[in-house]
Scaffold this active site. Structure first.
Site, PDB file in Angstrom:
ATOM      1  N   ARG A  36     -23.445   2.485  -1.761  1.00 20.38           N
ATOM      2  CA  ARG A  36     -22.137   2.988  -2.163  1.00 20.38           C
ATOM      3  C   ARG A  36     -21.013   2.283  -1.422  1.00 20.38           C
ATOM      4  O   ARG A  36     -20.025   1.868  -2.026  1.00 20.38           O
ATOM      5  CB  ARG A  36     -22.082   4.472  -1.865  1.00 20.38           C
ATOM      6  CG  ARG A  36     -20.763   5.068  -2.194  1.00 20.38           C
ATOM      7  CD  ARG A  36     -20.857   6.545  -2.109  1.00 20.38           C
ATOM      8  NE  ARG A  36     -22.057   6.967  -2.815  1.00 20.38           N
ATOM      9  CZ  ARG A  36     -22.477   8.214  -2.892  1.00 20.38           C
ATOM     10  NH1 ARG A  36     -21.763   9.162  -2.321  1.00 20.38           N
ATOM     11  NH2 ARG A  36     -23.574   8.515  -3.541  1.00 20.38           N
ATOM     12  N   THR A  37     -21.155   2.155  -0.116  1.00 21.54           N
ATOM     13  CA  THR A  37     -20.123   1.485   0.670  1.00 21.54           C
ATOM     14  C   THR A  37     -19.978   0.030   0.217  1.00 21.54           C
ATOM     15  O   THR A  37     -18.869  -0.468   0.028  1.00 21.54           O
ATOM     16  CB  THR A  37     -20.475   1.554   2.172  1.00 21.54           C
ATOM     17  OG1 THR A  37     -20.597   2.919   2.548  1.00 21.54           O
ATOM     18  CG2 THR A  37     -19.409   0.884   3.022  1.00 21.54           C
TER      19      THR A  37
ATOM     20  N   LYS B  28     -35.572 -14.074  11.667  1.00 21.22           N
ATOM     21  CA  LYS B  28     -36.196 -15.143  12.467  1.00 21.22           C
ATOM     22  C   LYS B  28     -35.697 -15.127  13.903  1.00 21.22           C
ATOM     23  O   LYS B  28     -36.116 -15.942  14.715  1.00 21.22           O
ATOM     24  CB  LYS B  28     -35.901 -16.508  11.841  1.00 21.22           C
ATOM     25  CG  LYS B  28     -36.454 -16.675  10.438  1.00 21.22           C
ATOM     26  CD  LYS B  28     -36.193 -18.084   9.927  1.00 21.22           C
ATOM     27  CE  LYS B  28     -36.413 -18.167   8.417  1.00 21.22           C
ATOM     28  NZ  LYS B  28     -35.676 -19.279   7.804  1.00 21.22           N
TER      29      LYS B  28
ATOM     30  N   ARG C  13     -21.996  -4.602   7.683  1.00 18.33           N
ATOM     31  CA  ARG C  13     -22.632  -3.347   8.047  1.00 18.33           C
ATOM     32  C   ARG C  13     -23.817  -3.699   8.929  1.00 18.33           C
ATOM     33  O   ARG C  13     -24.594  -4.598   8.595  1.00 18.33           O
ATOM     34  CB  ARG C  13     -23.149  -2.657   6.783  1.00 18.33           C
ATOM     35  CG  ARG C  13     -24.025  -1.446   7.042  1.00 18.33           C
ATOM     36  CD  ARG C  13     -23.174  -0.211   7.099  1.00 18.33           C
ATOM     37  NE  ARG C  13     -23.896   1.008   6.923  1.00 18.33           N
ATOM     38  CZ  ARG C  13     -23.348   2.138   6.471  1.00 18.33           C
ATOM     39  NH1 ARG C  13     -22.077   2.150   6.114  1.00 18.33           N
ATOM     40  NH2 ARG C  13     -24.033   3.235   6.366  1.00 18.33           N
TER      41      ARG C  13
ATOM     42  N   HIS D  28     -16.957   3.422  11.801  1.00 19.63           N
ATOM     43  CA  HIS D  28     -16.912   3.199  10.358  1.00 19.63           C
ATOM     44  C   HIS D  28     -15.436   3.348   9.979  1.00 19.63           C
ATOM     45  O   HIS D  28     -15.050   4.298   9.292  1.00 19.63           O
ATOM     46  CB  HIS D  28     -17.793   4.220   9.649  1.00 19.63           C
ATOM     47  CG  HIS D  28     -18.072   3.903   8.210  1.00 19.63           C
ATOM     48  ND1 HIS D  28     -17.535   2.804   7.564  1.00 19.63           N
ATOM     49  CD2 HIS D  28     -18.838   4.534   7.276  1.00 19.63           C
ATOM     50  CE1 HIS D  28     -17.967   2.796   6.322  1.00 19.63           C
ATOM     51  NE2 HIS D  28     -18.754   3.817   6.115  1.00 19.63           N
TER      52      HIS D  28
END
Lengths: 319, 319, 319
Positions: B65-66, B95, B117, B145
């Site tokens: 959603r974000t 890696k 994110r 956030h």
């Protein structure tokens, strides 16, 4: 679909909702769009008209080809695309959010349409009830895949010039094949269609469809033998028989062999018949068949692009 | 944020970095953008101004959603988008590459901004230190956030016409709820705010926030009982109590029942109060509440779109 | 590549297919594109020319950075992008569809090009044989990664002003390093190149490459010692030695230590030499090296953007 009022939200949920008038309107537009796709100047014009809109592709189960076809169609119209390949695993759904809540949030971002693929039957209808914007069902469970049904029907229109007066052989796994079932349903709306159902005993066409055909007085024949009635077919719609879906005790290798379309079958077919398949195909149509001009399945897949463009236009009232 | 010099890179890293002047400027612009979103002609103009830019969305943990909200916001500005849903598993990070190296490479491709994110606290700040382009923190671990915090604040502005002179009830899991904590922090900058914290004993608002409020002389009350002080609230910011976060020995079913907002609670609330929730909601707000005009959570989610558009404009010096 | 006829489909499949004339043409264009990238007005013009086209990025194995570089390059040209991060797991390939069928379907949607990453050697060549549109190989198995090879070569052109008259030290895992092998192959086309191969005994440059150099009369030296010949190198192309690829019995920690580029090595290098690396780097180049102007690896990565833009232009006959 039923005549929508001017401000009504136009969803695409089930194949049978397309009425004859709308099908005719869509087919005309698809013909035109297919020409525009080959003309860069007209395509640029089309895209300029579409700019400003965006489409969300929300796939709860992955289906790369269907998603890419929808996204390419949107780009061709100048629509931007925002999507997710695997909403089931990645999204709020994993935390237990309902489809209704997800759709309410997404429709709050003003997309021109939400294309949804879901693993549950009826998910698209639930989404539509919660949505302020058009929902396009890109397959929900074993239920419906209406844009595939329409592109199959359009293939007849393009390849044979008609969707009536046809003998249509539908073969393979008819018990589970969503696309085969949907096509039979849609074709039952047209005049003078006759069906030949070719399937192993345990994967026969289900009774609901046969009842529907009986009610409409549409003739169909059932057989396990492909070759016998093949010479009568104008259309051979072929699907894969999957091992895990056969009844126990049935010899898969034998069935597989029996349900593999090969060059030998081409010799039995009408000269102007076509072979269709929803793809992907594994072994059920041998590669040697591809060269034959009657092998229409790759052309059929390609029609998905203008078909989905026309459907976007319809739901956004551009059509 | 501190006054940026002309050539300074504008990052969005922490909610508390928004200063009052910037918040006011942004809110004005968000109001305007929300109108533009409903006007196809003005939207097309806006997009033409933005063309040529692109945004990278780099999600080390999925948050569909974000991400979609950020990508839709970019499209609305005419920015192109390139992104990854699951960088943690798919990218060079797997890696062993550092965040700094990844960001140096990506910022070398000239995006207008990188939306990131990440699962680790402080990841956005590390990224910003290595980046030649703006970093927008779309959530890093349990830390920050900031775009969610701003949209929560904007919801008060839009729904109530003010972000001061308010009694704000914040309830649910206050110990772990990133959004609840951030909103309290941001609101503490405004005049005449009073808080009511409603949480189970083991999920109480943490001491750092309470100390901050004490230092600023801001009044707050703590209670485990929702109904008692509900009539005084102008805003009810509700969050979910998760079973696995309760102290051992606490009866989850009982707490769950106690922290479920239902129609009964609506009767106790002020007529012009609003209910907010960061979504997704599971059972902590019953569906029957949705119909009440005070249920603002879906509108709150929708504000995320113009909020993120304004933030893009700010970081790219379009604002 | 061999001179294409006007209507020929231009694929990019193997590094060695670039001929000297095409390389020269591409490098001129990449220089120009790199300038356009810094000029918003010229970039907008470029994008307007490219509108209407779209590119498919089909990654059968994830490679976030390569994919994002290709997608950003497409956006910069005004091309739309439709892609999949993980076709192997998500697509019809999982059901057993051949590459040829997948590509036939996708090329039926009229993309300007299909960028394909695949885990099998030779996959790109098989795709090209089935495709009606250009295939760009974004890495197939341990075989080829031609766009990386070209950007490595372009780095020499940009950083040193020449791709001839050079002593090139190539070090690390030369047995498995696809990029190192490809660069050696491509450089062997230019005049007066000399190679120094630095690798542990079990990861030495393979015989096919050495035979190729012998046939062309190109001088190379093999050593396990980095420091000895470092002062002679104009280019240090460094790669990672992975534990699991060393011969059993070899002490990894010792090798790792021995193949870590550090500040001490900088002191031994020519003043105008450059250090390259295909990235991601883990420990094999210490972070302290980054500040040195000879550390070219982040600039090298950034060249990938205009390089891929030029290659799109070439395959679509815009160049």
């Amino acid at each position: 679909m039923d005549q929508p009022r001017a401000n009504e939200i136009r969803h695409i949920l089930r194949g049978q909702d397309f009425d004859l008038e709308l099908i005719e309107e869509l087919f005309k537009r698809i013909d035109t769009l297919d020409e525009i796709l080959r003309d860069p100047i007209k395509l640029a014009e089309l895209q300029n008209n579409g700019r400003g809109r965006q489409v969300f592709t929300v796939f709860y189960e992955p289906s790369t080809r269907t998603r890419m076809s929808f996204e390419a169609a949107a780009n061709n119209l100048g629509f931007a695309v925002v999507g997710t390949e695997n909403a089931r695993e990645f999204s709020s759904a994993a935390k237990g959010e309902t489809i209704e809540d997800t759709i309410r949030v997404m429709s709050g971002y003003y997309p021109a349409a939400i294309v949804m693929r879901h693993h549950e039957d009826g998910a698209a209808t639930r989404a539509a009830a919660a949505s302020n914007v058009p929902i396009i069902n890109a397959g929900d469970g074993r239920g419906q895949h209406p844009t595939q049904a329409l592109l199959d029907l359009y293939t007849l229109h393009r390849e044979l010039g008609r969707t009536k007066d046809l003998t249509v052989l539908v073969g393979g796994d008819l018990a589970n094949g969503r696309t085969a079932r949907s096509l039979v349903y849609l074709l039952s709306k047209f005049n003078n269609i006759e069906f030949i159902f070719v399937a192993p005993e345990s994967l026969k066409m289900s009774d609901d469809i046969k009842l529907h055909l009986d009610e409409r007085g549409i003739k169909y024949t059932e057989t396990e033998d492909l070759e016998n009635l093949l010479p009568e077919a104008d259309v051979v719609y072929w699907t894969r028989v999957q091992k895990e879906r056969l009844a126990t005790g049935v010899n898969y290798e034998q069935v597989k062999k029996q349900y593999e379309l090969s060059k030998n079958h081409l010799a039995l077919m009408k000269k102007d018949a076509i072979i269709m398949h929803p793809l992907p195909r594994i072994n059920e149509i041998q590669i040697e068949v591809d060269e034959d001009p009657r092998a229409a399945y790759f052309r059929q897949a390609a029609y998905g692009l203008p078909v989905r463009m026309a459907l976007y236009e319809w739901v956004t009232h551009l059509l």
